[in-house]
Scaffold this active site. Structure first.
Site, short mmCIF file in Angstrom:
data_model
loop_
_atom_site.label_atom_id
_atom_site.label_comp_id
_atom_site.label_asym_id
_atom_site.label_seq_id
_atom_site.Cartn_x
_atom_site.Cartn_y
_atom_site.Cartn_z
N ASP A 63 49.39 -10.73 30.72
CA ASP A 63 50.34 -11.13 29.69
C ASP A 63 51.54 -10.18 29.69
O ASP A 63 51.39 -8.99 29.49
CB ASP A 63 49.63 -11.11 28.33
CG ASP A 63 50.30 -11.98 27.29
OD1 ASP A 63 51.53 -12.07 27.32
OD2 ASP A 63 49.59 -12.54 26.44
N THR A 104 53.63 -17.10 25.65
CA THR A 104 52.24 -16.97 26.09
C THR A 104 51.52 -18.32 26.15
O THR A 104 50.87 -18.63 27.14
CB THR A 104 51.48 -16.01 25.17
OG1 THR A 104 52.07 -14.71 25.27
CG2 THR A 104 50.02 -15.93 25.54
N ASN A 125 54.29 -20.96 21.29
CA ASN A 125 53.05 -20.49 20.66
C ASN A 125 52.80 -21.27 19.39
O ASN A 125 51.65 -21.51 19.00
CB ASN A 125 53.14 -19.00 20.36
CG ASN A 125 53.17 -18.15 21.62
OD1 ASN A 125 52.65 -18.56 22.66
ND2 ASN A 125 53.79 -16.98 21.53
N LYS A 186 43.49 -12.68 23.22
CA LYS A 186 44.19 -13.73 22.48
C LYS A 186 43.43 -15.05 22.61
O LYS A 186 43.01 -15.43 23.71
CB LYS A 186 45.60 -13.92 23.03
CG LYS A 186 46.55 -12.77 22.79
CD LYS A 186 47.94 -13.10 23.34
CE LYS A 186 48.92 -11.98 23.13
NZ LYS A 186 50.27 -12.31 23.66
N ASP A 187 43.32 -15.77 21.50
CA ASP A 187 42.64 -17.07 21.55
C ASP A 187 43.33 -18.03 22.51
O ASP A 187 42.68 -18.68 23.32
CB ASP A 187 42.54 -17.68 20.15
CG ASP A 187 43.81 -17.56 19.32
OD1 ASP A 187 44.92 -17.55 19.92
OD2 ASP A 187 43.72 -17.47 18.08
N ASP A 328 51.24 -7.27 26.81
CA ASP A 328 52.21 -7.97 25.97
C ASP A 328 52.45 -7.22 24.67
O ASP A 328 53.60 -7.04 24.24
CB ASP A 328 51.73 -9.39 25.69
CG ASP A 328 52.79 -10.22 24.99
OD1 ASP A 328 53.85 -10.45 25.59
OD2 ASP A 328 52.55 -10.65 23.85
N ASP A 375 51.97 -14.88 32.45
CA ASP A 375 52.39 -16.01 31.61
C ASP A 375 53.89 -15.98 31.33
O ASP A 375 54.46 -16.98 30.88
CB ASP A 375 51.61 -16.03 30.30
CG ASP A 375 51.70 -14.73 29.52
OD1 ASP A 375 52.20 -13.74 30.08
OD2 ASP A 375 51.25 -14.70 28.36
N HIS A 512 60.56 -12.01 25.02
CA HIS A 512 60.72 -12.93 26.15
C HIS A 512 60.95 -14.31 25.59
O HIS A 512 60.95 -14.51 24.38
CB HIS A 512 59.48 -12.89 27.04
CG HIS A 512 58.21 -12.97 26.24
ND1 HIS A 512 57.65 -14.16 25.84
CD2 HIS A 512 57.42 -11.99 25.74
CE1 HIS A 512 56.56 -13.92 25.13
NE2 HIS A 512 56.40 -12.61 25.04
#
Length: 571
Positions: A63, A104, A125, A186-187, A328, A375, A512
Site C-alpha cells: 500500500d 486503496t 474508498n 485494512k479491511d 500507506d 495499489d 495520492h
C-alpha cells in the site's frame, strides 16, 4: 476436506485429459495415456506442459509503494527480499494505473478484477450515494456481523464490488475446490482481492487487537485464527519503541529526521526517532498500523493462514492475497522522502524475504507463483517541493464547495446546490436543478468552467461529457475509466501536477489520488513458477495482472476484465 478437494481435482484433470485427447486426434497424434492411480486418472503433466499449474499463487500488494522505491533504497536492501524478486523474477518497469482517482479501494479492486472503476464500481474508498443521501464505504455491509470481536469493524463484505475477481474465477473453475484467503490490516485490502467467493478474508481490529472477519464468510473464526489471536502479538509488538534499523546517519536517501512538513504520530510532540510506541499507543491497538510492526504482524498472519488452511498442499491451485498496509499510514504522516518511509521499506524488505522463503519451503520452490505490485503511488509533499523551488501546492475541498455554491447562487438563485464534494468530484443537487427546470448539462458545464478559476485546478470535466465521449488514451482516458455513471459525481476536477487536496492551515504528510504518474506508476514483479528472469520497458497496465494470471492458470478472466496477458513479453 482435503480429500474432497483431491477428488474434485482429479475430475478437473479428467476433463482436461479429454480436451487433450480431442486436440491430439484432430492433429493426427496419440497422446501418452494417463497414469492410473487409486482407480482414477491423472494427467501426465511432464508430457503436457501446457496444462501445468502452480500449487499456489501469492499476490502481494504494498500500500503506497512508489515504483522508484525499488531502486532508491537499493544499496540498503538485503539479498533475499526485493533484490531477489528483481534478479530472479520479471520486472515490468512501466506499469500504470489506467484510471483516476488512485486510492486503496480502487487499486486493490483493479488488480484483482483486471478492470477499472467504470466497470467494477469501486470508484473510491468511499463515494456519495444519491439515493440514500449518504457516503458509502467501499466494503461496508450492514447485513453481516463481526466475527472475532465485539466491535463493528467486521460489518464488511465485497457486496459493493460489481464484477468478479481472478480469485473468484479460480474458485468457479475448480468447482470451489481451490482455496482463496485474503489478509491485510485494512479491511478493503483483504476483502476486495479475496473476492465474492473466498474461503476467508481477514483484517485487523484496532479495538481488540484481533484478526477478524464477518459472517459473510463464516459464523466463527477457524481454530488457527483463534490460536493466532491468543498469542497476543499486537501487545508484544507495541511494547517496543520504533528505532531505526540502521544508524540514523546512514539514511542518506532521505531528508533530515525532523522536517516541518512531517506529521507526528498521535500522542507525539515531534516526528523524530525513536518513536516511543509504548508511551503513545493509547488504549487500543490502532498505532500498530503506523509502525513497522504492522507489516510484521501481517506477515505473521499470512504465514499462519498458509499453514492453517494447508494452502498449496494438493493438485488444486490455491490463492493467498497479502496486502501490506503500513507503508500507506507512514507515507500519509511523514511523506515519501522521510527517514520513516525509508525505514519501513528496509524492514519490509526483510519481511518479504521471510514470507517468500517460508512459503517456498512449505509448498516447494518453483511451485509457487508470486506477483508484487502496489495499489497506488504517492506525491511528494508540496512543502518539500516548494523548498526545492518546484511548483506545487495544496488545495482545499471546502474552498471548492463553498465557491461553487456561491457561484450557482449568483447565477441561478439561492439554493442548496451542492450535495457532496469528495474524490475531487462535485455532486450537484439534481432535485434543485430539476425543480428550477434547468438543463443538467448546462449547469455541469458552467461549474466546470467556473472551477478553473480556483488555484491549483488544471481541468474540470462534466459528467455529460464523460458519458458521451471516448478518449482511448492519455490523461482523459484515465478520467473516463474512473467514472461510473451511477456512483460518480457531476463534475470531475483534475489538479495541477504537484498539487493535492489537504486539510488544515498547514497540511502535513502526503497523499495520492491524482492522474499524475507519481500516483499511477507502480511496481509489477513476477517471481517463481515458470517465471524467467528479465525485464521489459513495454507499457503494462495494472488491469493486465488478472488477465496474465488467467492465462497461466487456464481459467476464464474476470467478467469485467479489460486487461491483456503479459506472457508475450516474458520470453
Amino acid at each position: 476436506m482435503r480429500y474432497n478437494r483431491l477428488l474434485t481435482s482429479l475430475g478437473w484433470a479428467k476433463a482436461t485429459v479429454a480436451a487433450v485427447l480431442l486436440l491430439s486426434a484432430c492433429a493426427g497424434t496419440t497422446p501418452n495415456a494417463p497414469v492410473a492411480s487409486n482407480g482414477s486418472e491423472h494427467l501426465n503433466t511432464e508430457e503436457s506442459p501446457m496444462l501445468q499449474r502452480p500449487k499456489l499463487v501469492v499476490g502481494i500488494v504494498v500500500d503506497q509503494m512508489r515504483y522508484d522505491y525499488l531502486y532508491r533504497y537499493w544499496s540498503k536492501y538485503g539479498n533475499d527480499g526485493f533484490k531477489k524478486i528483481l534478479s530472479q523474477g520479471f520486472n515490468f518497469k512501466n506499469t500504470q494505473y489506467s484510471y483516476v482517482p488512485t486510492y486503496t479501494g480502487p487499486g486493490h479492486a483493479s488488480i484483482y478484477t483486471g478492470s477499472v472503476p467504470a466497470l467494477n464500481g469501486i470508484i473510491g474508498n468511499s463515494w456519495y450515494d444519491r439515493n440514500q443521501k449518504k457516503d458509502i464505504y467501499c466494503v461496508e455491509d450492514n447485513t453481516v456481523q463481526t466475527v472475532g470481536s465485539s466491535s463493528n469493524a467486521g460489518l464488511m463484505s465485497p457486496a459493493n464490488l460489481k464484477t468478479t475477481t481472478i480469485t473468484d474465477e479460480l474458485r468457479l473453475a475448480t468447482n470451489k475446490q481451490a482455496k482463496v484467503v485474503g489478509v491485510a490490516l485494512k479491511d478493503r485490502g483483504s476483502i476486495l482481492p479475496a473476492g465474492h467467493l473466498a474461503n476467508g478474508a481477514y483484517w485487523f481490529d484496532s479495538q481488540s487487537g484481533n484478526w477478524i472477519t464477518s459472517t459473510y464468510y463464516q459464523e466463527q473464526l477457524p481454530q488457527w485464527v483463534q490460536e493466532f489471536n491468543n498469542r497476543k502479538l499486537a501487545d508484544q509488538y507495541l511494547s517496543q519503541p520504533w528505532e531505526t534499523l540502521l544508524p540514523l546517519a546512514e539514511y542518506t536517501e532521505s531528508t533530515a529526521d525532523d522536517m516541518p512538513w512531517e506529521r507526528p504520530l498521535k500522542g507525539e510532540e515531534k516526528p523524530v526517532f525513536p518513536h516511543n510506541v509504548p508511551a503513545i499507543r493509547g488504549k487500543d491497538f490502532d498505532l500498530i498500523r503506523s509502525v513497522p510492526a504492522g507489516n510484521t504482524i501481517t506477515k505473521d498472519f499470512a504465514l499462519a493462514a498458509l499453514k492453517g488452511e494447508e494452502l498449496g498442499k494438493d493438485d488444486v491451485t490455491d490463492f493467498l492475497t497479502v496486502s501490506f498496509s503500513t507503508p500507506d499510514y507512514v507515507g500519509h504522516a511523514f511523506g515519501p522522502n522521510s527517514i520513516e518511509a525509508q525505514d519501513v521499506f528496509l524492514r519490509l524488505d526483510r519481511e518479504m524475504a521471510e514470507l517468500i522463503s517460508t512459503i517456498e519451503k512449505e509448498v516447494g520452490k518453483g511451485e509457487v507463483l508470486f506477483f508484487l505490485t502496489a495499489d497506488h503511488g504517492a506525491a511528494h509533499v508540496p512543502a518539500f517541493l516548494q523548498e526545492m523551488k518546484v511548483p506545487a501546492g495544496v488545495g482545499s475541498s471546502a474552498i471548492v464547495r463553498d465557491s461553487v455554491d456561491a457561484y450557482l447562487d449568483k447565477t441561478y438563485g439561492k439554493a442548496d446546490w451542492i450535495e457532496r464534494y469528495m474524490n475531487q468530484q462535485i455532486y450537484l443537487n439534481r432535485a434543485v436543478i430539476e425543480s428550477k427546470k434547468l438543463d443538467i448539462a448546462e449547469v455541469q458545464q458552467r461549474v466546470a468552467n467556473y472551477v478553473l478559476r480556483i488555484n491549483g485546478v488544471m481541468r474540470a470535466v462534466p459528467a455529460t461529457t464523460l458519458q458521451s465521449s471516448n478518449w482511448g488514451t492519455g490523461m482523459m482516458a484515465r478520467v473516463e475509466n474512473g467514472y461510473n455513471a451511477k456512483r460518480s459525481g457531476d463534475v470531475v476536477l483534475l489538479l495541477e501536477p504537484g498539487w493535492f487536496e489537504g486539510y488544515g492551515k498547514e497540511p502535513k504528510g502526503t497523499t495520492h489520488g491524482s492522474q499524475a504518474n507519481y500516483d499511477t506508476h507502480v511496481p509489477l514483479l513476477w517471481y517463481g513458477w515458470q517465471v524467467k528472469a528479465g525485464e521489459s520497458d513495454a507499457q503494462a497496465e495494472v488491469a493486465d495482472i488478472a488477465a496474465t494470471l488467467a492465462a497461466w492458470l487456464y481459467i476464464q478472466e474476470p467478467n469485467g476484465s479489460v486487461g491483456k496477458p503479459l506472457q508475450v513479453y516474458m520470453k
